[in-house]
Design a protein around this motif. Structure first.
Motif, PDB file in Angstrom:
ATOM      1  N   PRO A   1       7.601 -14.424   3.676  1.00 31.70           N
ATOM      2  CA  PRO A   1       7.209 -13.440   2.669  1.00 31.70           C
ATOM      3  C   PRO A   1       7.083 -14.001   1.259  1.00 31.70           C
ATOM      4  N   THR A   2       7.574 -15.215   1.015  1.00 29.58           N
ATOM      5  CA  THR A   2       7.528 -15.778  -0.334  1.00 29.58           C
ATOM      6  C   THR A   2       6.292 -16.643  -0.575  1.00 29.58           C
ATOM      7  N   ASP A   3       5.490 -16.867   0.445  1.00 36.45           N
ATOM      8  CA  ASP A   3       4.328 -17.755   0.327  1.00 36.45           C
ATOM      9  C   ASP A   3       3.096 -16.950  -0.092  1.00 36.45           C
ATOM     10  N   ALA A   4       2.660 -17.134  -1.324  1.00 34.42           N
ATOM     11  CA  ALA A   4       1.509 -16.390  -1.845  1.00 34.42           C
ATOM     12  C   ALA A   4       0.173 -17.041  -1.500  1.00 34.42           C
ATOM     13  N   GLY A   5       0.183 -18.256  -0.956  1.00 33.62           N
ATOM     14  CA  GLY A   5      -1.062 -18.985  -0.737  1.00 33.62           C
ATOM     15  C   GLY A   5      -1.603 -18.976   0.673  1.00 33.62           C
ATOM     16  N   GLY A   6      -0.950 -18.252   1.553  1.00 34.79           N
ATOM     17  CA  GLY A   6      -1.346 -18.218   2.958  1.00 34.79           C
ATOM     18  C   GLY A   6      -0.096 -18.189   3.817  1.00 34.79           C
ATOM     19  N   GLN A   7      -0.220 -18.611   5.054  1.00 34.50           N
ATOM     20  CA  GLN A   7       0.937 -18.648   5.935  1.00 34.50           C
ATOM     21  C   GLN A   7       0.951 -19.942   6.721  1.00 34.50           C
ATOM     22  N   PHE A   8       2.047 -20.689   6.525  1.00 31.41           N
ATOM     23  CA  PHE A   8       2.282 -21.921   7.248  1.00 31.41           C
ATOM     24  C   PHE A   8       1.123 -22.881   7.009  1.00 31.41           C
ATOM     25  N   HIS A   9       0.475 -23.448   8.021  1.00 26.74           N
ATOM     26  CA  HIS A   9      -0.585 -24.405   7.666  1.00 26.74           C
ATOM     27  C   HIS A   9      -1.930 -23.730   7.414  1.00 26.74           C
ATOM     28  N   ASP A  10      -2.004 -22.428   7.545  1.00 28.42           N
ATOM     29  CA  ASP A  10      -3.241 -21.693   7.232  1.00 28.42           C
ATOM     30  C   ASP A  10      -3.211 -21.283   5.764  1.00 28.42           C
ATOM     31  N   ARG A  11      -4.127 -21.813   4.993  1.00 26.79           N
ATOM     32  CA  ARG A  11      -4.129 -21.591   3.551  1.00 26.79           C
ATOM     33  C   ARG A  11      -5.359 -20.803   3.145  1.00 26.79           C
ATOM     34  N   GLY A  12      -5.268 -20.113   2.030  1.00 33.29           N
ATOM     35  CA  GLY A  12      -6.400 -19.386   1.473  1.00 33.29           C
ATOM     36  C   GLY A  12      -6.207 -17.889   1.525  1.00 33.29           C
ATOM     37  N   GLN A  13      -7.076 -17.186   0.816  1.00 32.80           N
ATOM     38  CA  GLN A  13      -6.963 -15.735   0.658  1.00 32.80           C
ATOM     39  C   GLN A  13      -6.970 -15.006   1.993  1.00 32.80           C
ATOM     40  N   SER A  14      -7.792 -15.433   2.922  1.00 36.06           N
ATOM     41  CA  SER A  14      -7.890 -14.703   4.192  1.00 36.06           C
ATOM     42  C   SER A  14      -6.615 -14.797   5.022  1.00 36.06           C
ATOM     43  N   TYR A  15      -5.727 -15.743   4.679  1.00 35.02           N
ATOM     44  CA  TYR A  15      -4.456 -15.897   5.401  1.00 35.02           C
ATOM     45  C   TYR A  15      -3.262 -15.394   4.596  1.00 35.02           C
ATOM     46  N   GLN A  16      -3.508 -14.784   3.457  1.00 32.73           N
ATOM     47  CA  GLN A  16      -2.407 -14.253   2.660  1.00 32.73           C
ATOM     48  C   GLN A  16      -1.815 -13.016   3.330  1.00 32.73           C
ATOM     49  N   THR A  17      -0.653 -12.629   2.864  1.00 32.61           N
ATOM     50  CA  THR A  17       0.057 -11.490   3.438  1.00 32.61           C
ATOM     51  C   THR A  17      -0.202 -10.216   2.650  1.00 32.61           C
ATOM     52  N   ALA A  18      -0.245  -9.106   3.379  1.00 38.16           N
ATOM     53  CA  ALA A  18      -0.399  -7.793   2.746  1.00 38.16           C
ATOM     54  C   ALA A  18      -0.004  -6.714   3.742  1.00 38.16           C
ATOM     55  N   ILE A  19       0.520  -5.649   3.193  1.00 35.15           N
ATOM     56  CA  ILE A  19       0.762  -4.426   3.954  1.00 35.15           C
ATOM     57  C   ILE A  19      -0.271  -3.427   3.447  1.00 35.15           C
ATOM     58  N   PHE A  20      -1.110  -2.938   4.348  1.00 32.44           N
ATOM     59  CA  PHE A  20      -2.131  -1.958   3.997  1.00 32.44           C
ATOM     60  C   PHE A  20      -1.640  -0.582   4.419  1.00 32.44           C
ATOM     61  N   TYR A  21      -1.333   0.253   3.449  1.00 30.99           N
ATOM     62  CA  TYR A  21      -0.775   1.567   3.768  1.00 30.99           C
ATOM     63  C   TYR A  21      -1.879   2.597   3.989  1.00 30.99           C
ATOM     64  N   HIS A  22      -1.614   3.507   4.944  1.00 27.85           N
ATOM     65  CA  HIS A  22      -2.566   4.553   5.299  1.00 27.85           C
ATOM     66  C   HIS A  22      -2.211   5.899   4.673  1.00 27.85           C
ATOM     67  N   THR A  23      -0.955   6.037   4.222  1.00 30.46           N
ATOM     68  CA  THR A  23      -0.503   7.284   3.597  1.00 30.46           C
ATOM     69  C   THR A  23       0.416   6.932   2.424  1.00 30.46           C
ATOM     70  N   GLU A  24       0.657   7.902   1.584  1.00 30.83           N
ATOM     71  CA  GLU A  24       1.592   7.689   0.471  1.00 30.83           C
ATOM     72  C   GLU A  24       3.002   7.416   0.998  1.00 30.83           C
ATOM     73  N   GLU A  25       3.353   8.042   2.116  1.00 25.37           N
ATOM     74  CA  GLU A  25       4.676   7.785   2.709  1.00 25.37           C
ATOM     75  C   GLU A  25       4.785   6.334   3.164  1.00 25.37           C
ATOM     76  N   GLN A  26       3.728   5.805   3.799  1.00 26.46           N
ATOM     77  CA  GLN A  26       3.749   4.396   4.192  1.00 26.46           C
ATOM     78  C   GLN A  26       3.871   3.495   2.967  1.00 26.46           C
ATOM     79  N   LYS A  27       3.180   3.834   1.892  1.00 24.81           N
ATOM     80  CA  LYS A  27       3.278   3.046   0.661  1.00 24.81           C
ATOM     81  C   LYS A  27       4.715   3.020   0.169  1.00 24.81           C
TER      82      LYS A  27
END
Length: 178
Positions: free
Chosen positions: A80-106
């Motif tokens: 969760p602390t890696d802003a540049g990707g995950q493990f050896h996969d680098r770049g924006q498409s490999y970054q982490t995010a939680i996409f919420y569907h409702t305000e409760e999920q947010k």
């Protein structure tokens, strides 16, 4: 009743199996979300020109497995602390995010992230973004259920990327706050 949860955690191949094994999970689909290109291909997403993340969209029964439980599972699959990707996969498409569907999920995602940061498990705060869900585009068929279709390559990738060792070293089967 069914709900959706969408998580980006680096390579989507590695994000299906951890969720797929729980009761109440109806479906886990690998795909792309968060960007601006309609119906992107894998090659387009990897080019870093679409704004999309590799992600999984989970359809679940909240009477069997809660969104909070899904968040716990999610945190245990990523750095969760890696802003540049995950493990050896680098770049924006490999970054982490939680996409919420409702305000409760947010709210639950923000609360969960704060709980992780306060746990002291990691020396730096979580870099995971919490973003509103956008259109989810399923990935090509050969990416779906990759761990079932190509188990040897999947296991080699988990180990070779450093993800499996990271999970063992940082979690060892323990949940957040334990």
């Amino acid at each position: 009743m069914e709900e959706k949860a969408t998580f980006a955690g680096g390579c989507f191949w590695c994000m299906v199996k951890p969720f797929d094994q729980y009761p109440g999970i109806k479906k886990v689909v690998s795909g792309y979300t968060g960007g601006f290109t309609e119906n992107p291909t894998y090659e387009e997403v990897c080019s870093e020109q679409t704004g999309h993340y590799e992600a999984v969209e989970i359809t679940f029964d909240p009477s069997v497995i809660s969104y909070e439980e899904l968040l716990d599972i999610y945190w245990m699959q990523i750095d969760p602390t890696d802003a540049g990707g995950q493990f050896h996969d680098r770049g924006q498409s490999y970054q982490t995010a939680i996409f919420y569907h409702t305000e409760e999920q947010k709210h639950l995602a923000e609360e969960s992230k704060e709980k992780l940061d306060k746990s002291g498990r990691f020396p730096m705060p979580a870099a995971v973004k919490i973003l509103p869900a956008k259109t989810f585009y399923p990935a090509e068929e050969y990416h779906q259920d990759y761990y079932k279709k190509n188990p040897l390559h999947y296991e080699a990738y988990q180990e070779g990327s450093g993800r499996a060792a990271f999970i063992r070293n940082h979690w060892g089967g323990k949940r957040i706050g334990k």
